[in-house]
Design an enzyme around this catalytic site. Structure first.
Site, PDB file in Angstrom:
ATOM      1  CD  GLN A 148      31.830  29.181 -25.245  1.00 24.96           C
ATOM      2  OE1 GLN A 148      31.773  29.230 -26.391  1.00 24.96           O
ATOM      3  NE2 GLN A 148      30.812  29.888 -24.604  1.00 24.96           N
ATOM      4  CG  ASN A 163      27.119  20.684 -22.968  1.00 28.51           C
ATOM      5  OD1 ASN A 163      27.511  21.336 -21.941  1.00 28.51           O
ATOM      6  ND2 ASN A 163      28.103  20.224 -23.938  1.00 28.51           N
ATOM      7  CE  LYS A 164      27.731  27.342 -24.708  1.00 31.18           C
ATOM      8  NZ  LYS A 164      27.083  28.259 -24.447  1.00 31.18           N
ATOM      9  NE  ARG A 200      25.878  32.053 -19.046  1.00 35.06           N
ATOM     10  CZ  ARG A 200      26.618  31.251 -19.743  1.00 35.06           C
ATOM     11  NH1 ARG A 200      27.825  30.699 -19.220  1.00 35.06           N
ATOM     12  NH2 ARG A 200      26.261  30.776 -20.881  1.00 35.06           N
ATOM     13  NE  ARG A 258      33.067  29.117 -20.808  1.00 34.26           N
ATOM     14  CZ  ARG A 258      33.742  27.747 -20.419  1.00 34.26           C
ATOM     15  NH1 ARG A 258      34.784  27.834 -19.969  1.00 34.26           N
ATOM     16  NH2 ARG A 258      33.097  26.836 -20.739  1.00 34.26           N
ATOM     17  N   GLY A 259      31.124  28.011 -17.350  1.00 33.20           N
ATOM     18  CA  GLY A 259      31.142  26.430 -17.272  1.00 33.20           C
ATOM     19  C   GLY A 259      30.334  26.333 -15.906  1.00 33.20           C
ATOM     20  CB  ALA A 260      27.917  23.562 -15.418  1.00 30.59           C
ATOM     21  CG  ASP A 317      25.890  24.189 -19.257  1.00 31.32           C
ATOM     22  OD1 ASP A 317      26.598  23.700 -20.039  1.00 31.32           O
ATOM     23  OD2 ASP A 317      26.553  25.171 -18.429  1.00 31.32           O
TER      24      ASP A 317
HETATM   25  O1  MRU Z   1      28.280  28.897 -21.938  1.00 31.73           O
HETATM   26  P1  MRU Z   1      29.259  28.460 -20.946  1.00 31.73           P
HETATM   27  O2  MRU Z   1      30.671  28.523 -21.798  1.00 31.73           O
HETATM   28  O3  MRU Z   1      29.137  28.569 -19.698  1.00 31.73           O
HETATM   29  O4  MRU Z   1      28.959  26.846 -21.532  1.00 31.73           O
HETATM   30  C1  MRU Z   1      29.687  25.845 -20.928  1.00 31.73           C
HETATM   31  C2  MRU Z   1      29.381  24.700 -21.597  1.00 31.73           C
HETATM   32  O5  MRU Z   1      28.423  24.337 -22.149  1.00 31.73           O
HETATM   33  C3  MRU Z   1      30.130  23.448 -20.745  1.00 31.73           C
HETATM   34  O6  MRU Z   1      30.125  22.383 -21.675  1.00 31.73           O
HETATM   35  C4  MRU Z   1      29.341  22.958 -19.520  1.00 31.73           C
HETATM   36  O7  MRU Z   1      29.389  23.961 -18.550  1.00 31.73           O
HETATM   37  C5  MRU Z   1      30.250  21.769 -18.858  1.00 31.73           C
HETATM   38  S1  MRU Z   1      31.452  22.313 -17.553  1.00 31.73           S
HETATM   39  C6  MRU Z   1      32.323  21.323 -17.219  1.00 31.73           C
END
Ligand code: MRU
Length: 372
Positions: free
Chosen positions: A207, A258-259, A94, A53-55, A248
């Protein structure tokens, strides 16, 4: 980054076994488990279920998914169509992080530029490796460019600890190396600046409390986990010097997805005069969308992630019910912070303001669609 003295990344391709390996992030911090991804379905499940996970990381995983599609598409007349179809399935895993589609499209185009099966597999592998290395270097540079921001606050506080609030996990687990939001923090810490991180727990999948806290702890960085709603209170009482988050997808006009909960942190930061920076590599800019609030697709996840809380018990991942089982719940996974609330972007090319003109000035080569 190092875990217990060993260099490790959240994803790597083992060229001897020809298998893509990832850290299964669902099991952290309680168990450090490595998981092989050997089919396109494995790639999709790992992305959907947040094992990866994470962009930036889902971008790299998607790129290796193209390689697996090229390895498994067979040698029939419809080989090209099969690979293209698999890529569509991977991109659908996603919706919010633009890095996934960006990396898959880039790898697919290199792959299909070759005619021969073996050449296609090699082209996909080379491109996935290249994206992975480039993201690692981007994050290192984000650390260098973000360092002066922390350094200036530290000097203003005569060396007293700089309190930085972050949301979700935008660390190396989300990015190959260093992280985005965490890169300036790691760089500052490694250069001897006293830092302390407020870690938003980041419900529903935690997370922050699971992954960011684990990462920071492994690096020896002082941190405190807080509930998602605590940030505003801390800001009102002078306990936050700076907010840094990841993203993201960020529009070329500066709106930041973002989250979920990031927007509320930005509002609170604005109200309290606290700088709110977003750290991102160029792969996270969306060069086609101007209005983030109306046009960025927001992932809606399973409502049970809200009704239940996940944990680890007797060596097993498990969930327990918190709410009435029959209550409706809604699980919006991301929100959009408008550009006006963002102090600036920390990128691999430097720091810029959250506006179309400043983003375009920093990335003139990547923003062809923007009218001047
Ligand atoms: O749902 P996730 O855990 O993939 O969400 C991740 C985030 O929101 C991060 O802040 C984002 O991907 C930045 S990655 C460096």
């Amino acid at each position: 980054m190092k875990v217990d003295g060993k260099d490790i990344r959240p994803i790597w391709y083992d060229s001897t076994t020809q298998i893509v390996q990832v850290i299964d992030q669902r099991r952290l911090p309680h168990e450090f488990a490595v998981m092989p991804l050997t089919s396109v379905d494995d790639i999709i499940v790992a992305i959907k279920e947040l094992a990866v996970r994470g962009a930036p990381l889902i971008g790299v995983t998607g790129a290796y998914g193209v390689m697996i599609a090229a390895m498994t598409a067979g040698d029939g007349q419809d080989r090209k169509e099969i690979i293209e179809h698999e890529c569509l399935r991977i991109k659908d895993a996603r919706p919010t992080a633009v890095n996934l589609a960006w990396a898959v499209d880039r790898t697919l185009s290199k792959t299909l530029a070759k005619d021969d099966e073996a050449d296609q597999i090699k082209a996909a592998c080379d491109e996935a490796d290249a994206i992975s290395e480039a993201e690692a270097e981007n994050c290192r540079l984000i650390g260098e460019h973000g360092l002066p921001i922390i350094q200036a606050i530290s000097e203003k506080k005569s060396g007293k600890s700089v309190n930085i609030l972050t949301h979700c996990n935008a660390g190396w687990l989300a990015c190959v190396e260093y992280g985005t939001a965490t890169a300036p923090i790691y760089t500052a810490f490694d250069r001897g600046i006293d830092v302390h991180v407020w870690v938003d727990e980041t419900r529903p999948l935690n997370q922050g409390s699971r992954l960011t806290a684990w990462e920071l702890g492994k690096h020896g960085i002082d941190h405190t986990i807080i509930t998602d709603n605590a940030g505003g209170h801390l800001m009102q009482h002078g306990l936050v010097d700076l907010v840094i988050t990841g993203t993201d997808r960020t529009t070329y006009s500066g709106d930041v997805a973002n989250k979920i909960g990031t927007y509320l942190k930005a509002l609170a930061a604005k109200d309290n005069g606290i700088p709110f920076y977003v750290a991102l590599p160029s792969s996270t800019f969306d060069w086609e969308i101007r209005d983030g609030i109306t046009d960025i697709p927001i992932e809606l996840r399973d409502a049970d992630e809200v009704r239940r809380v996940q944990g680890f018990s007797n060596g097993q991942l498990t969930t327990v019910l918190v709410s009435p089982a029959d209550s409706h719940a809604a699980n919006y996974a991301f929100d959009v912070t408008p550009a006006r609330l963002v102090t600036g972007f920390i990128t691999e090319r430097g720091v810029c303001g959250a506006s179309e003109s400043e983003v375009k000035a920093l990335f003139p080569d990547l923003s062809p669609a923007i009218a001047s």
